[in-house]
Write an enzyme that holds these catalytic residues in place. Sequence first.
Site: not given
Length: 174
Positions: A7, A67, A140
């Site tokens: 992340d 992501e 996270d």
Amino acid sequence: MRVLGIDPGYAIVGWGVVDYAGGRFAPVAYGAVCTDKDTPFEQRLAQIYQDICDICRRYQPGALSLEKLYYQHNQTTVIGVAEARGVILLAAAQYGIPVYEYTPMQIKQAVTGYGKAVKKQIQEMTRILLHLPEIPRPDDTADALAMAVAHCHCAGNRLSHLPGVARQAADRER
């Protein structure tokens, strides 16, 4: 298959390494790279790069799940995150780790089966799939583990659509 989920950020970079075999998940290691807000930005990027290189060297993942970058409001923040992603991508390239990017909706769908799941649902399902006693902190880190889980699900789906010979070759690589 061993997957490193990340992340990205520049204050906190969540990371999680997950093994996936026979339809079962096993968490290997997870944590966060945290940088101090008072440290010059280029030094923060250097720390992120060095720590991600160390994680790649230590755990030798076969894939990195990340992501896809998007922003809603703060363009200043997105630029910093993009720069942090750059050093993460560089580390992956230097260790020969293929990178796979997923949208938030793809991650939600892969982890919970529902593309509009809320953050707590994703985190709880990740905890259950990985047999963890509690949701990892900071958020996270939990998000990074969800990205690793999502890749495991998505990679399996991609393999199931390959012709028989190609699927067998891909299975041998895993």
